[in-house]
Design an enzyme around this catalytic site. Structure first.
Site, PDB file in Angstrom:
ATOM      1  N   GLY A  49      59.568  55.169 -19.245  1.00  0.00           N
ATOM      2  CA  GLY A  49      59.806  56.140 -18.310  1.00  0.00           C
ATOM      3  C   GLY A  49      61.475  56.339 -18.103  1.00  0.00           C
TER       4      GLY A  49
ATOM      5  CD  GLN B 232      66.627  54.966 -13.767  1.00  0.00           C
ATOM      6  OE1 GLN B 232      67.170  53.713 -13.908  1.00  0.00           O
ATOM      7  NE2 GLN B 232      67.652  56.207 -13.576  1.00  0.00           N
ATOM      8  CB  SER B 233      62.015  52.534 -19.544  1.00  0.00           C
ATOM      9  OG  SER B 233      61.736  51.386 -20.218  1.00  0.00           O
ATOM     10  CG  ASN B 234      63.711  47.582 -15.630  1.00  0.00           C
ATOM     11  OD1 ASN B 234      64.705  48.224 -14.869  1.00  0.00           O
ATOM     12  ND2 ASN B 234      62.652  47.338 -14.956  1.00  0.00           N
TER      13      ASN B 234
ATOM     14  CB  ALA C   9      64.034  52.408 -22.555  1.00  0.00           C
TER      15      ALA C   9
END
Length: 352
Positions: free
Chosen positions: A59, A61-63, A65
């Protein structure tokens, strides 16, 4: 199962903190710094295979990523992130809010897709398309699935259970329940399987922040099966609870209020996408079934994600403002103190 190598260039720090604020079960939070447990093994694999860049997906706001981008840069590997965004935002600059600030500062290349496109073709097809594109450009990319949730990534949380057992022995501590957010199945699969194989004997409760429990039971069955474990099914190893609320990464006021109350009581900052939703639902479960939870010692696994808070500033502002802990200081008394000290020749820097 054969023990897998992991990279040591990326480190993790764990801590334990206890709160007696919330009634019912005793709750302890174990924090995983930078979400690198799965990446320790995945990045080692990328290096061992002599990959020259890394791809992952999540997503906006992927942590995971963000953690992948930092770990890849640390190892000198360019990072490509396929990030799912709203349809009306996918064609615009993604900005610098939350995790995006870190990702772009460390030089990750962002490839945005609309949520509808993601739903239509799926993460695997998107990842494969970018992998083939980079290969055609002469690159040797290494693909990491959503959340790092692959059989190899699960070793991060198999290793977590071994670390936990050692800490429990050192602290003369035990737990009846291990709880965690579940967003891509790898963390839960590793904890549940590690708990079973080690004989730790805790009840595992997973709080799903997207999809539904049945989807994750199936995903976990696939992951542990690929690890060679066939003796039990996911439904025998854990209990999954629906915790997504109104949707993935969408926050309700009561969830954010829980995050605020936990921060006030413990100093532990939860994130709005994963740990915040999971703790909120955990507390609801405790309230709904007090007889089951009463007296149990619960370890909550906090998988990070502080930067995601910045994406919720508008919603958090009134909740924090309601505390009434910000005001304009009246400096009249300070002026009088300063004038008196000057008259007497005193140095206020050494006042106690």
């Amino acid at each position: 199962m054969q023990v897998q190598p992991k990279v040591r260039n990326v480190v993790f720090i764990s801590c334990l903190c206890q709160s007696s604020k919330f009634e019912g079960a005793m709750k302890v939070c174990k924090s995983t710094f930078l979400q690198v447990r799965k990446l320790e093994f995945l990045m080692a694999d990328a290096v061992n295979k002599q990959s020259d860049c890394v791809i992952t997906i999540g997503g906006i706001q992927s942590n995971h990523a963000r953690a992948t981008a930092v770990a890849a840069t640390y190892l000198g590997l360019p990072c490509h992130l396929i990030l799912r965004n709203s349809r009306h935002l996918a064609d615009t600059d993604p900005g610098l809010v939350g995790n995006l600030l870190v990702e772009r500062l460390v030089g990750a290349t962002i490839h945005q897709v609309a949520k509808e496109e993601y739903a239509k073709v799926g993460a695997a097809a998107l990842g494969q398309a970018l992998l083939q594109q980079l290969q055609q450009e002469g690159k040797k990319p290494y693909y990491i699935p959503v959340g790092g949730s692959s059989p190899l990534g699960c070793w991060g949380y198999l290793n977590f259970v071994a670390e936990l057992q050692q800490q429990m022995q050192e602290m003369a501590q035990s737990f009846d329940v291990i709880a965690a957010a579940c967003g891509s199945a790898g963390t839960t699969a590793g904890i549940a399987l590690g708990n079973k194989l080690s004989g730790l004997g805790a009840a595992i409760h997973a709080f799903t922040v997207c999809d539904d429990p049945d989807y994750f039971y199936e995903e976990i069955d696939g992951l542990i099966g690929e690890l060679g474990y066939k003796e039990s099914r996911a439904t025998d190893l854990l209990t999954a609870h629906q915790a997504k609320g109104i949707g993935y990464a969408l926050s309700q006021e009561e969830e954010l209020r829980t995050m605020r109350d936990v921060a006030l009581a413990t100093g532990v900052i939860l994130d709005p996408v994963y740990s915040g939703k999971a703790v909120h639902q955990l507390l609801m479960c405790i309230a709904a079934e007090p007889d089951y939870w009463r007296g149990k010692k619960v370890l909550f696994v906090h998988t990070g994600g502080l930067l995601g808070m910045y994406d919720k500033m508008d919603q958090l502002q009134p909740l924090v403002q309601d505390l009434g802990r910000s005001s304009r200081m009246d400096v009249a008394a300070a002026i009088a103190i300063k004038e008196a000290a000057d008259a007497e020749g005193k140095d206020l820097r050494f006042w106690h």
